[in-house]
Motif scaffolding. Structure first.
Motif, short mmCIF file in Angstrom:
data_model
loop_
_atom_site.label_atom_id
_atom_site.label_comp_id
_atom_site.label_asym_id
_atom_site.label_seq_id
_atom_site.Cartn_x
_atom_site.Cartn_y
_atom_site.Cartn_z
N GLY A 154 18.34 16.53 9.15
CA GLY A 154 19.36 16.40 10.18
C GLY A 154 20.45 17.45 10.13
N LEU A 155 20.23 18.58 9.48
CA LEU A 155 21.22 19.65 9.41
C LEU A 155 20.90 20.72 10.44
CD1 LEU A 155 21.61 20.09 5.54
CD2 LEU A 155 23.10 18.79 7.08
N GLY A 156 21.95 21.42 10.89
CA GLY A 156 21.78 22.51 11.84
C GLY A 156 21.21 23.75 11.17
N PRO A 157 20.69 24.69 11.96
CA PRO A 157 20.11 25.92 11.38
C PRO A 157 21.19 26.85 10.87
CG PRO A 157 20.08 26.04 13.76
CD PRO A 157 20.58 24.67 13.43
N LEU A 158 20.79 27.69 9.92
CA LEU A 158 21.67 28.72 9.41
C LEU A 158 21.66 29.91 10.35
CD1 LEU A 158 20.71 28.68 5.61
CD2 LEU A 158 22.76 27.71 6.64
N ASP A 160 22.14 33.94 11.04
CA ASP A 160 21.99 35.19 10.32
C ASP A 160 23.29 35.97 10.39
OD1 ASP A 160 20.89 37.20 8.86
OD2 ASP A 160 19.66 38.03 10.47
N ASN A 161 23.76 36.45 9.21
CA ASN A 161 25.02 37.19 9.12
C ASN A 161 24.74 38.56 8.54
OD1 ASN A 161 27.58 37.98 7.35
ND2 ASN A 161 28.29 36.68 9.03
N GLY A 162 25.27 39.61 9.18
CA GLY A 162 24.99 40.98 8.77
C GLY A 162 25.55 41.32 7.41
N ALA A 163 26.78 40.89 7.11
CA ALA A 163 27.39 41.22 5.82
C ALA A 163 26.65 40.53 4.66
CB ALA A 163 28.87 40.83 5.82
N LEU A 164 26.26 39.27 4.86
CA LEU A 164 25.51 38.57 3.82
C LEU A 164 24.13 39.19 3.63
CD1 LEU A 164 26.36 34.82 4.60
CD2 LEU A 164 27.20 36.20 2.69
N ALA A 165 23.50 39.60 4.73
CA ALA A 165 22.18 40.25 4.62
C ALA A 165 22.29 41.58 3.89
CB ALA A 165 21.59 40.44 6.01
N LEU A 166 23.38 42.32 4.12
CA LEU A 166 23.57 43.60 3.44
C LEU A 166 23.72 43.40 1.93
CD1 LEU A 166 24.02 46.69 3.69
CD2 LEU A 166 26.46 46.21 4.00
N ALA A 167 24.52 42.39 1.52
CA ALA A 167 24.71 42.11 0.10
C ALA A 167 23.41 41.62 -0.54
CB ALA A 167 25.82 41.07 -0.08
N ILE A 236 20.25 24.98 -0.18
CA ILE A 236 19.59 25.04 1.12
C ILE A 236 20.01 23.88 2.01
CG2 ILE A 236 17.32 24.86 2.23
CD1 ILE A 236 16.16 26.41 -0.13
N LEU A 237 20.18 22.70 1.43
CA LEU A 237 20.51 21.50 2.22
C LEU A 237 22.00 21.17 2.17
CD1 LEU A 237 17.49 19.21 1.22
CD2 LEU A 237 17.69 20.82 3.12
N ASN A 238 22.83 22.15 1.95
CA ASN A 238 24.28 21.94 1.96
C ASN A 238 24.78 22.09 3.40
OD1 ASN A 238 27.09 22.02 1.61
ND2 ASN A 238 26.91 23.05 -0.37
N GLY A 239 25.35 21.00 3.92
CA GLY A 239 25.82 21.04 5.31
C GLY A 239 27.05 21.88 5.52
N VAL A 240 27.79 22.20 4.47
CA VAL A 240 28.99 23.03 4.62
C VAL A 240 28.62 24.48 4.88
CG1 VAL A 240 31.09 23.81 3.44
CG2 VAL A 240 30.30 21.44 3.15
N LEU A 241 27.54 24.94 4.27
CA LEU A 241 27.12 26.33 4.43
C LEU A 241 26.44 26.52 5.78
CD1 LEU A 241 25.67 26.81 0.83
CD2 LEU A 241 27.95 27.45 1.67
N ARG A 242 26.87 27.53 6.52
CA ARG A 242 26.35 27.76 7.87
C ARG A 242 25.82 29.17 8.08
NH1 ARG A 242 31.19 24.94 11.50
NH2 ARG A 242 31.11 22.86 10.50
N ASP A 243 26.30 30.16 7.29
CA ASP A 243 25.86 31.54 7.45
C ASP A 243 24.82 31.89 6.39
OD1 ASP A 243 27.64 31.80 9.53
OD2 ASP A 243 29.25 32.62 8.26
N SER A 244 23.97 32.84 6.74
CA SER A 244 22.85 33.18 5.86
C SER A 244 22.58 34.67 5.91
CB SER A 244 21.59 32.40 6.28
OG SER A 244 20.44 32.93 5.66
N GLY A 245 22.19 35.20 4.75
CA GLY A 245 21.74 36.58 4.66
C GLY A 245 20.60 36.67 3.66
N ILE A 246 19.44 37.17 4.09
CA ILE A 246 18.25 37.20 3.25
C ILE A 246 17.86 38.64 3.00
CG2 ILE A 246 15.81 36.57 3.07
CD1 ILE A 246 16.41 34.13 4.76
N GLY A 247 17.64 38.96 1.72
CA GLY A 247 17.15 40.27 1.33
C GLY A 247 15.81 40.14 0.62
N VAL A 248 14.84 40.97 1.00
CA VAL A 248 13.50 40.93 0.41
C VAL A 248 13.11 42.35 0.02
CG1 VAL A 248 11.08 40.29 0.72
CG2 VAL A 248 12.88 38.96 1.86
#
Length: 268
Positions: A154-158, A160-167, A236-248
């Motif tokens: 029941g949580l909303g999607p994250l 994508d944030n450019g600064a988090l993705a860069l880090a 992953i299931l923390n409702g407070v966190l809303r922004d995301s940045g993924i590096g692979v």
């Protein structure tokens, strides 16, 4: 002279006849049996079975037998047979409980609906091993799988944030280049210092990292590993966190094919 001899002969004959008539004669002592005959040997007794003693006694007896054998007498004794103890079942370490649940007057809590199982159709590239050519697809598939897990509770999607993705991407590349795996970078910076230096100024921060060799480095495998770990699942299931940045990054810190993942979270 002849008369004297005749008288002595008559006296001896009379004494012999008298003894044979009624006087008991003491029997002569029996001759001692020969030592080599069978009557001289006493009956053999059965030897009692010797019980095995400790290791020190066995060692002493072993050395004694060797000494007797060297001197040319004595026979080697058969070693004692060890008596095997019967195996006893270990004592239970916990009390036994009935197989049925105990009765309760408390109404059962509502069971949340199970999260939908992610599929390759809904998240394209979920089963792809990272390479230099498909990194954007792998990053998008990882975020898609994570948002499906959040939607299941029941949580909303994250977003994508450019600064988090860069880090996140910079840290993944650094772990591959310098052959280490840690939330603290090789130059000593913590994850929050790296995220702040990338320009993200949110209130709350979190980070997940993982790597897998070969088919274990696909987005589906990595997200499944995070969901089976309490700390990574909580992020992953923390409702407070809303922004995301993924590096692979293609490859692994020890070397070889696979993928190295960094997921940075934030809240504005």
């Amino acid at each position: 002279m002849a008369v004297a001899l005749l008288a002595a002969f008559l006296v001896v004959a009379c004494s012999t006849a008298t003894a044979g008539a009624g006087v008991p004669v003491r029997p002569a002592a029996a001759a001692a049996p020969d030592k080599g005959s069978a009557a001289a040997k006493p009956p053999k007794r059965k030897k009692a079975r010797r019980r095995c003693r400790g290791a020190k006694h066995r060692l002493r007896r072993k050395h004694g037998e060797r000494r007797r054998l060297r001197q040319g007498h004595g026979k080697r004794r058969r070693p004692c047979r060890r008596v095997r103890r019967r195996h006893r079942a270990p004592a239970p370490r916990a009390p036994h409980l009935p197989p049925t649940p105990p009765p309760s007057l408390v109404p059962p809590a509502p069971v949340p609906p199970p999260p939908p199982a992610p599929s390759a159709a809904s998240c394209a590239g979920a089963d792809s091993v990272p390479t230099a050519a498909n990194l954007p697809v792998v990053r998008a598939a990882t975020l898609c799988l994570i948002n499906l897990e959040r939607a299941g509770v029941g949580l909303g999607p994250l977003a994508d944030n450019g600064a988090l993705a860069l880090a996140a991407q910079a840290h993944a590349n650094d772990m591959i280049a310098r052959r280490y795996f840690s939330h603290v970078s090789a130059d000593g910076r913590t994850f929050d210092q790296r995220i702040r230096s990338a320009g993200y100024l949110g209130s709350y921060l979190a980070e997940n990292i993982a790597w897998g060799g070969g088919y274990l480095g696909t987005p589906r495998r990595v997200v499944s590993g995070w969901m089976n770990s309490a700390g990574h699942r909580a992020n992953i299931l923390n409702g407070v966190l809303r922004d995301s940045g993924i590096g692979v990054a293609a490859g692994t810190p020890p070397g070889g094919g696979g993928g190295t993942y960094v997921h940075d979270f934030g809240a504005p």
